[in-house]
Design a protein around this motif. Structure first.
Motif, PDB file in Angstrom:
ATOM      1  N   UNK A  27     -10.896 -24.523  -2.322  1.00  0.00           N
ATOM      2  CA  UNK A  27     -12.043 -25.424  -2.204  1.00  0.00           C
ATOM      3  C   UNK A  27     -11.663 -26.732  -1.536  1.00  0.00           C
ATOM      4  N   UNK A  28     -10.397 -27.140  -1.700  1.00  0.00           N
ATOM      5  CA  UNK A  28      -9.954 -28.414  -1.160  1.00  0.00           C
ATOM      6  C   UNK A  28      -9.976 -28.487   0.348  1.00  0.00           C
ATOM      7  N   UNK A  29     -10.040 -27.361   1.020  1.00  0.00           N
ATOM      8  CA  UNK A  29     -10.098 -27.357   2.479  1.00  0.00           C
ATOM      9  C   UNK A  29     -11.364 -28.024   2.997  1.00  0.00           C
ATOM     10  N   UNK A  30     -12.387 -28.054   2.146  1.00  0.00           N
ATOM     11  CA  UNK A  30     -13.647 -28.677   2.553  1.00  0.00           C
ATOM     12  C   UNK A  30     -13.663 -30.171   2.256  1.00  0.00           C
ATOM     13  N   UNK A  31     -12.655 -30.660   1.492  1.00  0.00           N
ATOM     14  CA  UNK A  31     -12.574 -32.077   1.136  1.00  0.00           C
ATOM     15  C   UNK A  31     -11.448 -32.696   1.932  1.00  0.00           C
ATOM     16  N   UNK A  32     -11.779 -33.474   2.950  1.00  0.00           N
ATOM     17  CA  UNK A  32     -10.751 -33.998   3.841  1.00  0.00           C
ATOM     18  C   UNK A  32     -10.845 -35.502   3.990  1.00  0.00           C
ATOM     19  N   UNK A  33      -9.669 -36.110   4.113  1.00  0.00           N
ATOM     20  CA  UNK A  33      -9.574 -37.503   4.537  1.00  0.00           C
ATOM     21  C   UNK A  33      -8.817 -37.454   5.851  1.00  0.00           C
ATOM     22  N   UNK A  34      -9.520 -37.651   6.953  1.00  0.00           N
ATOM     23  CA  UNK A  34      -8.896 -37.418   8.250  1.00  0.00           C
ATOM     24  C   UNK A  34      -8.879 -35.924   8.518  1.00  0.00           C
ATOM     25  N   UNK A  35      -7.860 -35.430   9.223  1.00  0.00           N
ATOM     26  CA  UNK A  35      -7.829 -34.022   9.588  1.00  0.00           C
ATOM     27  C   UNK A  35      -7.257 -33.094   8.523  1.00  0.00           C
ATOM     28  N   UNK A  36      -6.622 -33.652   7.483  1.00  0.00           N
ATOM     29  CA  UNK A  36      -5.967 -32.823   6.480  1.00  0.00           C
ATOM     30  C   UNK A  36      -6.801 -32.711   5.211  1.00  0.00           C
ATOM     31  N   UNK A  37      -6.762 -31.532   4.551  1.00  0.00           N
ATOM     32  CA  UNK A  37      -7.472 -31.386   3.284  1.00  0.00           C
ATOM     33  C   UNK A  37      -6.769 -32.163   2.179  1.00  0.00           C
ATOM     34  N   UNK A  38      -7.542 -32.637   1.223  1.00  0.00           N
ATOM     35  CA  UNK A  38      -6.996 -33.345   0.082  1.00  0.00           C
ATOM     36  C   UNK A  38      -6.344 -32.350  -0.869  1.00  0.00           C
ATOM     37  N   UNK A  39      -5.108 -32.615  -1.268  1.00  0.00           N
ATOM     38  CA  UNK A  39      -4.383 -31.696  -2.145  1.00  0.00           C
ATOM     39  C   UNK A  39      -4.696 -31.985  -3.604  1.00  0.00           C
ATOM     40  N   UNK A  40      -5.871 -31.565  -4.050  1.00  0.00           N
ATOM     41  CA  UNK A  40      -6.257 -31.733  -5.439  1.00  0.00           C
ATOM     42  C   UNK A  40      -5.388 -30.888  -6.367  1.00  0.00           C
ATOM     43  N   UNK A  41      -4.718 -29.890  -5.807  1.00  0.00           N
ATOM     44  CA  UNK A  41      -3.910 -28.976  -6.612  1.00  0.00           C
ATOM     45  C   UNK A  41      -2.698 -29.657  -7.220  1.00  0.00           C
ATOM     46  N   UNK A  42      -2.338 -30.830  -6.746  1.00  0.00           N
ATOM     47  CA  UNK A  42      -1.194 -31.519  -7.334  1.00  0.00           C
ATOM     48  C   UNK A  42      -1.441 -31.858  -8.802  1.00  0.00           C
TER      49      UNK A  42
END
Length: 210
Positions: A27-42
């Motif tokens: 799901x995080x692929x749809x949440x981005x800051x800039x070109x990279x997805x946000x790594x919520x999985x951390x």
């Protein structure tokens, strides 16, 4: 009997956290800051690292890297797919290394601090371990980009001027465009949520005498 129940509980917790890693990364692929997805999985990675130990932290991190790799290969995540096409070997290596190291490192820091503090400051242990995860994840990513994908980073502004045209060189692009904003977002989310959740789970486990 109690030890067996503890083992079953830990396996159940690990399975739930692995499922969370897979879902959040997808799901995080749809949440981005800039070109990279946000790594919520951390967040679940740090929770598992603190509650279940070094092996669990490394396994959760590896799962994160594996999902990232698959999404890049399948072109679900556009930037990861660019790296896959540029150099498949180093892409796989970087995905698995940075993610596994983030889980392993945060668990190891938590464990060592526990020995140093003699388990007297769980919150401080967790806060520092939470900080370590995005630092390790982003740090290895930056080093990997500069070592293995420097030419790719240099070419991105001309290839994708709308997304990367504001960056004058590969160093600016990597440190500011790719890592900077994402790191801040991951750092804040991990720092705020992970200690609170680990503390809650720790209290629940103690009440259940697990």
């Amino acid at each position: 009997m109690i030890n067996k129940r503890n083992q079953i509980l830990k396996m159940t917790q690990l399975a739930i956290l692995i499922a969370l890693v897979v879902v959040l990364q997808a799901l995080g692929s749809a949440i981005k800051i800039g070109p990279l997805p946000m790594s919520l999985v951390l967040v679940p990675i740090v929770i598992g690292a603190c509650l279940l130990g070094v092996k669990a932290g490394a396994l959760l991190g590896f799962t994160f890297g594996l999902v990232t790799m698959i999404m890049g290969i399948l072109a679900i995540d556009g930037f990861s797919n660019i790296l896959w096409n540029a150099n498949p070997f180093w892409f796989v290596f970087l995905c698995l290394l940075k993610a596994t190291a983030a889980g392993f490192g945060s668990a190891l820091v938590y464990k060592l601090l526990g020995r140093a503090f003699k388990e007297k400051s769980k919150i401080l242990q967790t806060v520092i371990a939470s900080v370590c995860a995005p630092v390790i994840n982003t740090g290895i990513f930056v080093v990997g980009m500069l070592l293995f994908f420097f030419d790719t980073a240099s070419a991105l502004p001309s290839m994708f001027p709308d997304a990367f045209g504001a960056f004058e060189n590969a160093f600016q692009l990597v440190f500011i465009g790719l890592a900077g904003l994402n790191f801040v977002g991951e750092f804040v989310i991990n720092l705020v949520l992970s200690p609170a959740i680990v503390r809650i789970v720790d209290i629940v486990n103690k009440k259940l005498k697990i």
